[in-house]
Design an enzyme around this catalytic site. Sequence first.
Site, PDB file in Angstrom:
ATOM      1  N   LYS A 247       6.810 -14.255   4.225  1.00  0.00           N
ATOM      2  CA  LYS A 247       7.937 -14.945   3.578  1.00  0.00           C
ATOM      3  C   LYS A 247       9.208 -14.399   4.218  1.00  0.00           C
ATOM      4  CE  LYS A 247       8.155 -17.380   0.039  1.00  0.00           C
ATOM      5  NZ  LYS A 247       8.227 -18.872  -0.026  1.00  0.00           N
TER       6      LYS A 247
ATOM      7  N   ASP B 268      -3.849 -10.068   1.475  1.00  0.00           N
ATOM      8  CA  ASP B 268      -4.750 -10.037   0.336  1.00  0.00           C
ATOM      9  C   ASP B 268      -4.970 -11.462  -0.180  1.00  0.00           C
ATOM     10  OD1 ASP B 268      -6.284  -8.789  -1.532  1.00  0.00           O
ATOM     11  OD2 ASP B 268      -4.631  -8.061  -2.771  1.00  0.00           O
TER      12      ASP B 268
ATOM     13  N   ASP C 224       3.561 -19.595   1.915  1.00  0.00           N
ATOM     14  CA  ASP C 224       3.133 -20.682   1.017  1.00  0.00           C
ATOM     15  C   ASP C 224       2.621 -21.880   1.828  1.00  0.00           C
ATOM     16  OD1 ASP C 224       5.837 -20.294   1.588  1.00  0.00           O
ATOM     17  OD2 ASP C 224       6.473 -21.896   0.256  1.00  0.00           O
TER      18      ASP C 224
ATOM     19  N   TYR D 196       0.843  -1.202   0.000  1.00  0.00           N
ATOM     20  CA  TYR D 196       0.000   0.000   0.000  1.00  0.00           C
ATOM     21  C   TYR D 196       0.876   1.250   0.000  1.00  0.00           C
ATOM     22  CZ  TYR D 196      -4.709  -1.892   0.589  1.00  0.00           C
ATOM     23  OH  TYR D 196      -5.926  -2.500   0.388  1.00  0.00           O
TER      24      TYR D 196
END
Length: 420
Positions: free
Chosen positions: A236, A307, A283, A166
């Site tokens: 991550k 998101d 993941d 953002y």
Amino acid sequence: MKWDNIFKWEGKVALPKEGQFIKLKEDKSLEVPDNPIIPYIEGDGIGPEIAPAMLHVVNTAVERAYASSKRIFWVELLAGDKAEEKTGERMPKQTLEFLREAVVSIKGPLGTPVGKGGKSLNAILRQSMDFYSAIRPVYWLGQPSPIPNPGRVNVAVFRENSDDVYMSIEYMPKAEDTQRVRRFFLEEMGVSEDALPPDCGITVKPMSEFKTKRHVRKALRWALENGKKTVAIVGKGNIMKATEGAFMNWAFEVAEESEFKGRVITKGEPLEGQVLMVKVITDQMLMQLVLKPEAYDVIVTQNLNGDYISDLASALVGGPGFVPSGNIGDGYALFESTHGTAYDIAGKGIANPLSLTLSGAMLLEYIGWKEAAQLIYAGVKRAIEERLGTPDIAGGFRKMGLHAKDLSTMDFAQAIAERM
Ligand code: NAI
């Protein structure tokens, strides 16, 4: 369905004499009167259909729960297509001022015209009151879903709303400023040409300690207040050490703060009144959510990961049409549907009003009117149990070989109201 507590925009914003504004106290908690003024923005596309449905259900729930001792005074504010048509501006200044004054509000979806100038209205709103956490509680209410036993899904996704992409800084491939940034890295920072070839684009995504920690605190408070057991800090961090890795480490520092010490544990089994904080790589979390959704109660993550994760979680219970959301800052809160404007079905009376309606229930919980919120959940569950719903819901049941009749947006809202 005539309600005399809904004050529509009629050439100007109405200010109901009987209503009072919610006040934000110094410690950022709310002082909620029994007659709060709560603004709503209908939204674009299907907004004018789902907003009246939400208002009807929430009004009915408040009336059932508190008779005449509590009442919301709804004030319509303009934004988006309707604002442009009536005032020439997509986000009138008065709307932003009123939202701030009222502290708590709700909105339908707002479209972002593609290819035209101007900032996204959702971004303007998010920044106007520094709504730094987006919260999406994802749970199943009986609707058709793509996985077996969808009741296993009951997870709240806390997505950071003021950092990361953002706030990204974009350097387009081959642009002059991109070449300057490249030269800085190659000549002054010793970065190899292979990492930044002449035709590359560069995105800078910042992540900061202050913004991360306030977001994590909000999620931990929510988890503790709601008796949750597991809070997963997701990112991550193994690859993006300076940003997502730092986020994950800062989260564990928050667990050590005096407010959370002993209540947020990082190993072992959480006892009554405790939550367990764990680290999960993005993941892995996406896979786990599909394979073992029951393992996670709360997910705390950055903007971009949030998101992906919140959309996947929503899909597990049938799609974003069933999932509410809240944008929360220091006391200020704006609740909203998670889907977009659905221009393709607008005006047909077939839009599913649940996302906005459940956002209304979330708003009620936020202002402490939990009994009314519970009535909404019960009404929705019963209606769906009887296979009553808009075509997306009824169609889902028919695909399962079950009989179900399509209801219009407003008839579905009425069915929910009758079953509270
Ligand atoms: P969308 O969510 O509007 O539509 C995707 C598909 O889902 C369409 O087929 C639509 O008919 C269906 N759908 C969405 N909501 C539904 C509902 N309540 N009942 C039944 N079907 C529903 O997503 P899209 O097309 O990507 O976005 C359209 C516009 O909405 C864009 O301008 C986008 O920027 C805006 N948007 C606004 C959001 C917000 O205000 N928070 C969030 C997402 C998109």
